[in-house]
Design an enzyme around this catalytic site. Structure first.
Site, PDB file in Angstrom:
ATOM      1  N   THR A 144       0.668  -1.123  -0.106  1.00  0.00           N
ATOM      2  CA  THR A 144      -0.145  -0.089  -0.114  1.00  0.00           C
ATOM      3  C   THR A 144       0.928   1.129  -0.038  1.00  0.00           C
ATOM      4  OG1 THR A 144      -1.855  -1.148   1.171  1.00  0.00           O
ATOM      5  CG2 THR A 144      -1.745   1.304   1.194  1.00  0.00           C
ATOM      6  N   PHE A 146       1.275   5.097   0.773  1.00  0.00           N
ATOM      7  CA  PHE A 146       0.782   6.190   1.613  1.00  0.00           C
ATOM      8  C   PHE A 146       1.166   7.577   1.261  1.00  0.00           C
ATOM      9  CE2 PHE A 146      -0.182   2.469   4.111  1.00  0.00           C
ATOM     10  CZ  PHE A 146      -1.124   2.839   4.755  1.00  0.00           C
TER      11      PHE A 146
END
Length: 957
Positions: A144, A146
């Site tokens: 992921t 960010f």
């Protein structure tokens, strides 16, 4: 719990300084809502950087719940999708929840024993859940991205050479043919790469299209011929550009883009794969690639890992990595081929064979103490162009050693996995691993190496080596120190032991399970640990002072308390004998004494005349603290002429007797807890001075049949990591031993293997040597810079009452000793110094030779008499003016009308009372089976003394 919009609101209102929001996942795609919020709060919230996080899903449940109890799993829909196969195979029903952490909280608060949460390891620790399984995602390529946000913009314009990324959003004119192609050509024609493009359909003006972007209005939307002005959809594009927005080509591209779009906004320009909070990062090396490899690609492939040092920790690492499918090679000085084969590791018997394996990563897993030596032994073919990774518990030492030992073509990655076989036996997830990219040119390879730990779920902590050591001293070292200190108390469990006490006992067990070498290395190879030791000692002293405040005195005691250091010293074993001899003399008894360690003749006449001259010339003022330049220069000339030792006057410190020099040397070179090696039999002050200084004396035994000479093997066995100083008395008081040159060479060879040990060579008797020539220890190879030579004028020049000695050695050590003297006695007596100049010039020739002849005749007489006495064994001394006979055969015998002789003190007491002969018990010198006799007296006294001793011993039955 904050939602994504709450984060943006809190940032824009100043409630928080920084925030982090996810924007895309390798499996789930983009999170459009956060891109929309970036546009909505544009100008109030800015992008500072980006961070890519490896997603590891963990199955969490209430304490005590087993895997067989779980029927349902609760989590965010995306997490459920990423673990779909796992849940299906486990026959667990997915239940959608708002987010992963919230599902963990819900399971805990509702006490759901049939439901697990799919969340992070951190969620387990926060909500008190247990881990049922780890890494349950169907696809390990799960990352992921960010964005790190702030109220203040990131000033990348001041860092034009730093790799950067610029995020923009633009909305082309409504339904204009080829609009996207034309927009992207603004960047393609200027060689600006894109790392992401995302389309966002929306109804017209729903996202504020046409609103000001970065203060530069785009051209107004125009209605093209044949296009419907009432189209149902409008498309906005989010694009990440691999360029610094301050670059001229980027400025031209954005200007061009605004000409063909209804809205253009620059959401942020920030470091590529990093964050900029304050100071600019160091310049990127020219050899570094402009773009870091995709971590997902880097860590997914199999690695070829070579481990040098295959002890306990090396095997611990290898076992885990083999289980993960990596190809592992191992080499070590010890043959661990059997252990390697058992765990699927390929054993490399010859270190050169590692180069043939062509490893992606070379892990050096040796002890701290041997690390540098092993590193320097690696062939260039192994380390050149390699990524070398250490796993030591101290980092600045490892960093410096690798920088110095490895060729510049080698990449250097420092790591500290802060766990071991015990703490990591159930897995590494959540355990910290500190790392520092010291010298990296191949970032792709370094990312793969870090993946060895990150893929196991380690908590990766990026930290500089120096900061690591500073923090480790106050955590890891203090833990080991506390455990070792408590172990010294030999605490035992008891029926009233508290939980706190049991925790301390567990700490003792954990720390002492590790080797002492590790504890020593944490101390010796991290300068911060020494500071922490000092703070620990100061804190202990402060607590003692606080506890002592107001402590009542013992009834009847005065206000003076004897210090613990002095109170803890053993009383002299000769005091009672000396007191008795004095009392018998006072009573008029004809006491003969062979206990005094000084010549029975006066100094040379020229020395006495020089002393008178000093008085006549009123040379009674202070000299320089280290002694007069005249005397120190004379000492230098003498040592060069007689011993082959080259010293400068600033390397000489004159003291009030040689004993002061020894005390100052121990104070200057040793710290409390250090060890001083003292061969036995020893002069009592050689043992007492370290004790007085808070240093631990370690006695090294010598044997009569070896002439009481220290043997290299015995020295080697006595040295520990705490050893700091060897006191070598040569010639010896009390035995008269002179160590042969061949034995001294052997001692020096041992010391060359132990550079932490210095030498204090007490050579006060060096002018009195017989058949074995005396060799100054500092003349031996490699010993000059590690030796303090102590000498003086009491023995060879018969100047005992002048109280003058000196020490020579390395300048820094002599200066340190001078600091001690400056706060103690300052300079020696000026009169003694003037007399000593005459002694150096006149007492070392015919006078010394005459003294040796005199002492030799007395030695031969005394040794012959003692050897003729049944039960007495007496080695022939080669120096000084003492004999050291063994008399243990008389212990247990009884004098007429008396009880059995218990030891050397009792035997001396008997000889003094029965025969009026004063000798010194061997117990005072660490040899309870012997006596010390001084033959520095007249032949008449020696004859009578031998008669009395022979008569007294013969009377014992």
């Amino acid at each position: 719990m904050l939602g994504f919009e709450d984060v943006f609101v809190a940032l824009s209102s100043g409630e928080i300084e920084y925030g982090a929001v996810p924007v895309e996942n390798t499996l789930g795609g983009s999170i459009h809502g956060n891109y929309d919020l970036l546009l909505r709060f544009h100008g109030c919230v800015h992008i500072l950087g980006e961070y890519t996080l490896r997603v590891r899903h963990t199955l969490l449940a209430l304490p005590g719940v087993k895997m067989s109890d779980i029927k349902k799993a609760m989590s965010h829909p995306q997490a459920l999708a990423q673990t779909e196969n796992y849940l299906r195979n486990a026959k667990i029903t997915p239940v959608a929840a708002y987010d992963t952490a919230g599902s963990a909280k819900h399971v805990k608060e509702e006490g759901l024993r049939d439901t697990a949460a799919i969340a992070s390891m951190h969620a387990a620790s926060v909500h008190g859940l247990e881990v049922l399984d780890y890494g349950i995602e169907d696809d390990t390529n799960n990352f992921t991205r960010f964005l790190i946000l702030s109220r203040l913009p990131c000033d990348m314009a001041a860092r034009p050479t730093a790799p950067a990324k610029t995020s923009i959003v633009f909305t082309p004119h409504l339904n204009e043919a080829g609009a996207l192609f034309k927009a992207l050509s603004c960047f393609a024609m200027r060689d600006i790469n894109l790392s992401k493009i995302e389309s966002r359909p929306h109804r017209p003006d729903a996202l504020g299209a046409g609103a000001p972007g970065d203060g530069r209005p785009a051209k107004r939307a125009r209605a093209a011929e044949g296009l419907s002005p009432t189209a149902n959809f409008q498309y906005t594009f989010y694009v990440d550009l691999l360029v610094n927005s301050s670059e001229e080509r980027a400025q031209h591209a954005l200007r061009h883009l605004r000409e063909m779009c209804s809205n253009v906004s620059v959401l942020g320009c920030y470091p590529l794969a990093g964050v900029l909070l304050s100071e600019p990062p160091p310049p990127v090396p020219a050899a570094a690639p402009a773009h870091v490899a995709n971590p997902a690609t880097a860590r997914a492939s199999r690695l070829r890992v070579a481990i040098v040092g295959f002890g306990t920790f090396g095997q611990f690492l290898a076992k885990r990595w083999v289980q993960r499918g990596h190809e592992v090679y191992a080499h070590s000085r010890t043959d661990y081929s059997g252990s390697a084969a058992a765990m699927g590791v390929m054993w490399v018997a010859d270190v050169d064979g590692i180069a043939q394996a062509k490893p992606d990563v070379l892990v050096v897993s040796t002890s701290i103490l041997s690390f540098e030596k092993v590193l320097r032994s690696l062939p260039d073919a192994v380390v050149a162009n390699a990524l070398v990774v250490d796993v030591l518990s101290v980092k600045a030492h490892a960093k410096q050693a690798m920088i110095e030992a490895l060729p510049p073509t080698a990449d250097i990655l420092c790591t500290h996995p802060m766990f071991g076989p015990d703490s990591g036996r159930h897995g590494w997830h959540g355990l910290p691993c500190v790392y520092d990219r010291v010298r990296i040119t191949d970032y792709h390879r370094a990312a793969r190496a870090l993946g060895l730990f990150e893929d196991e779920g380690c908590q990766m902590v990026k930290m500089g080596c120096e900061l690591h050591d500073e923090l480790a001293a106050s955590t890891q070292f203090v833990t080991h120190l506390t455990g070792r200190l408590l172990a010294k108390l030999q605490l035992r469990a008891s029926p009233i032991a508290t939980q706190g006490f049991k925790a301390l006992m567990q700490l003792v067990d954990n720390t002492c399970r590790d080797s002492f070498d590790l504890f020593f290395a944490l101390y010796s190879h991290n300068p911060n640990s020494n500071d922490m030791m000092d703070q620990f000692g100061a804190a202990f002293a402060e607590l003692r002072r606080e506890l002592s405040k107001g402590q009542p005195l013992t009834p009847g005691a005065c206000g003076m308390r004897v210090s613990r250091a002095v109170a803890g010293m053993e009383p002299s074993a000769t005091v009672a004998i000396s007191d008795l001899a004095i009392e018998l003399k006072r009573q008029g008894k004809p006491v003969l004494s062979l206990s005094v360690g000084e010549p029975d003749f006066d100094p040379p006449p020229l020395v006495m005349a020089a002393a008178h001259e000093a008085l006549d010339k009123r040379m009674v003022k202070y000299t320089a603290l280290a002694g007069s330049h005249e005397l120190r220069s004379a000492i230098c000339r003498d040592l060069k002429a007689r011993k082959g030792l080259q010293y400068a006057p600033e390397q000489v410190l004159c003291c009030n007797g040689a004993k002061q020099a020894i005390l100052q040397a121990v104070l200057a070179l040793c710290n409390p807890g250090d060890e001083v090696l003292v061969p036995a039999p020893y002069w009592p002050s050689h043992l007492g001075i370290p004790q007085l200084c808070g240093v631990t004396p370690v006695v090294v035994e010598t044997r009569p049949h070896e002439g009481y000479c220290l043997q290299p093997a015995a020295l080697e066995a006595a040295i520990t990591p705490a050893s700091r100083l060897l006191i070598l008395c040569n010639p010896s008081n009390p035995t008269g031993a002179v160590i042969p040159k061949s034995t001294l060479e052997g001692i020096a060879a041992v010391l060359r293997r132990h550079p932490n040990v210095s030498v204090l060579s007490d050579e006060i008797y060096e002018l009195i040597a017989y058949d074995e020539p005396h060799v100054a220890f500092a003349t031996l190879a490699g010993m000059y810079d590690r030796t303090l030579t102590v000498n003086g004028f009491s023995k060879g020049a018969a100047m005992t009452g002048f109280r003058l000695g000196y020490v020579c050695g390395p300048t820094h050590a002599v200066q340190a000793m001078a600091k001690v003297q400056g706060n103690n006695t300052s300079c020696p007596c000026s009169i003694s110094q003037h007399a000593a100049v005459a002694a150096v010039e006149h007492a070392h020739g015919a006078f010394a030779a005459g003294c040796v002849d005199n002492f030799r005749a007395k030695r031969d007489y005394v040794v012959a008499r003692l050897r003729a006495m049944p039960g007495v064994e007496c080695p022939e001394p080669q120096g000084a003016f003492y004999v050291f006979p063994t008399v243990a055969a008389f212990y247990g015998r009884c004098p007429p009308g008396g009880g059995p002789i218990a030891g050397s003190v009792a035997l001396c007491d008997y000889l003094l009372r029965a025969e009026h002969l004063a000798v010194v018990p061997g117990l005072a010198f660490g040899a309870p089976g012997s006596l010390r006799l001084s033959y520095a007296t007249s032949m008449e006294v020696l004859t009578q003394s031998m008669d009395r001793m022979e008569r007294g011993l013969a009377s014992l039955t």
